[in-house]
Design a protein around this motif. Sequence first.
Motif, PDB file in Angstrom:
ATOM      1  N   SER A 159       0.872  -1.284  -0.037  1.00  0.00           N
ATOM      2  CA  SER A 159       0.148   0.160   0.131  1.00  0.00           C
ATOM      3  C   SER A 159       0.842   1.315   0.069  1.00  0.00           C
ATOM      4  CB  SER A 159      -0.905   0.008   1.057  1.00  0.00           C
ATOM      5  OG  SER A 159      -1.832  -1.010   1.230  1.00  0.00           O
ATOM      6  N   SER A 167       2.311   1.499  -3.630  1.00  0.00           N
ATOM      7  CA  SER A 167       1.315   1.827  -4.556  1.00  0.00           C
ATOM      8  C   SER A 167       0.368   2.971  -4.389  1.00  0.00           C
ATOM      9  CB  SER A 167       0.676   0.488  -4.786  1.00  0.00           C
ATOM     10  OG  SER A 167      -0.589   0.469  -3.746  1.00  0.00           O
ATOM     11  N   ASN A 177      -2.172   2.754  -2.951  1.00  0.00           N
ATOM     12  CA  ASN A 177      -3.527   2.262  -3.080  1.00  0.00           C
ATOM     13  C   ASN A 177      -3.982   1.153  -1.962  1.00  0.00           C
ATOM     14  OD1 ASN A 177      -5.089   3.158  -5.664  1.00  0.00           O
ATOM     15  ND2 ASN A 177      -2.965   2.541  -6.569  1.00  0.00           N
ATOM     16  N   TYR A 178      -5.162   0.707  -1.659  1.00  0.00           N
ATOM     17  CA  TYR A 178      -5.436  -0.109  -0.774  1.00  0.00           C
ATOM     18  C   TYR A 178      -4.981  -1.795  -1.658  1.00  0.00           C
ATOM     19  CZ  TYR A 178      -8.451  -3.843   1.454  1.00  0.00           C
ATOM     20  OH  TYR A 178      -8.946  -4.844   2.031  1.00  0.00           O
ATOM     21  N   CYS A 179      -4.462  -2.662  -0.767  1.00  0.00           N
ATOM     22  CA  CYS A 179      -4.103  -3.912  -1.575  1.00  0.00           C
ATOM     23  C   CYS A 179      -4.616  -5.039  -1.100  1.00  0.00           C
ATOM     24  CB  CYS A 179      -2.334  -3.924  -1.703  1.00  0.00           C
ATOM     25  SG  CYS A 179      -1.739  -2.540  -2.415  1.00  0.00           S
ATOM     26  N   SER A 231      -0.657  -4.520 -12.141  1.00  0.00           N
ATOM     27  CA  SER A 231      -1.309  -4.189 -10.963  1.00  0.00           C
ATOM     28  C   SER A 231      -0.833  -4.803  -9.499  1.00  0.00           C
ATOM     29  CB  SER A 231      -2.964  -4.340 -10.948  1.00  0.00           C
ATOM     30  OG  SER A 231      -3.022  -5.567 -11.165  1.00  0.00           O
ATOM     31  N   ALA A 243      -2.828  -4.228  -6.153  1.00  0.00           N
ATOM     32  CA  ALA A 243      -3.419  -2.781  -5.854  1.00  0.00           C
ATOM     33  C   ALA A 243      -4.875  -2.724  -6.267  1.00  0.00           C
ATOM     34  CB  ALA A 243      -2.533  -1.830  -6.327  1.00  0.00           C
ATOM     35  N   LYS A 244      -5.832  -2.004  -5.615  1.00  0.00           N
ATOM     36  CA  LYS A 244      -7.108  -1.778  -6.033  1.00  0.00           C
ATOM     37  C   LYS A 244      -7.622  -0.350  -5.878  1.00  0.00           C
ATOM     38  CE  LYS A 244      -8.440  -6.320  -6.333  1.00  0.00           C
ATOM     39  NZ  LYS A 244      -8.656  -6.790  -7.495  1.00  0.00           N
ATOM     40  N   ASP A 245      -8.351  -0.186  -6.674  1.00  0.00           N
ATOM     41  CA  ASP A 245      -8.824   1.411  -6.819  1.00  0.00           C
ATOM     42  C   ASP A 245      -9.975   1.427  -5.752  1.00  0.00           C
ATOM     43  OD1 ASP A 245     -11.003   0.501  -8.317  1.00  0.00           O
ATOM     44  OD2 ASP A 245     -10.147   1.324 -10.291  1.00  0.00           O
ATOM     45  N   SER A 246     -10.595   2.830  -5.807  1.00  0.00           N
ATOM     46  CA  SER A 246     -11.670   2.887  -4.958  1.00  0.00           C
ATOM     47  C   SER A 246     -12.948   2.271  -5.260  1.00  0.00           C
ATOM     48  CB  SER A 246     -12.093   4.535  -4.955  1.00  0.00           C
ATOM     49  OG  SER A 246     -12.263   4.911  -6.251  1.00  0.00           O
ATOM     50  N   SER A 286      -8.588  -3.584 -10.341  1.00  0.00           N
ATOM     51  CA  SER A 286      -7.109  -3.433 -10.126  1.00  0.00           C
ATOM     52  C   SER A 286      -6.646  -2.067 -10.543  1.00  0.00           C
ATOM     53  CB  SER A 286      -6.552  -4.839 -11.066  1.00  0.00           C
ATOM     54  OG  SER A 286      -6.931  -6.081 -10.597  1.00  0.00           O
ATOM     55  N   ALA A 287      -5.626  -1.666  -9.810  1.00  0.00           N
ATOM     56  CA  ALA A 287      -5.013  -0.437 -10.292  1.00  0.00           C
ATOM     57  C   ALA A 287      -3.661  -0.573 -10.592  1.00  0.00           C
ATOM     58  CB  ALA A 287      -5.165   0.603  -9.042  1.00  0.00           C
TER      59      ALA A 287
END
Length: 182
Positions: free
Chosen positions: A48, A51, A53-55, A87, A117-120, A124-125
């Motif tokens: 996190s 990246s 981002n939330y992972c 990602s 990594a995940k977006d809001s 996958s981000a």
Amino acid sequence: MNRTFKTVASSDISISELMLPNYTNFSGKIHGGYILSLMDQIAFACASKFSGNYCVTASVDTVNFLKPIEVGELVKMKASVNYVGKSSMIIGIRVEAENIQTGIIKHCNSSYFTMVAKDSAGKSALVPGLILSNNNDVRRFYNCIKQISLKKEKDLHEEEFDYTSKESLENLKNYNIKLEFL
């Protein structure tokens, strides 16, 4: 492709925790499940941080418990990003335990967690590219490439066992089993 790049060092993170009696298993050693939980936490924090981002944890490679951890020892975990995909990231984790009375440090285990990594929206981000700054960074990155290649090769060559075939069942005689179908 990736527009931003970050160094391996920018992902470095470490945690330390004193091992308490309530973390023990039935043999009086620190429970492996508790250590795995801490490893998952540090992998999340490392991924996190790198990246932004939330992972989530996608997989955990082999965790070999090399030496037991005792009550009263200080467990130190170090993590860094060793590899990045689009990602995903492979986080290398090293676990050491220090006897705080003697100062003796032992390597207890190492593992690799694949984090995504995940977006809001939960998709996958993209993650930043990885800047390899020294020979150790290159070695770790290359070892991840080899590990990914071995996984893909295993998946391609994995045989489907025909458990209904008498011949296949005969091949199991060399193992420490007894077949008793009802």
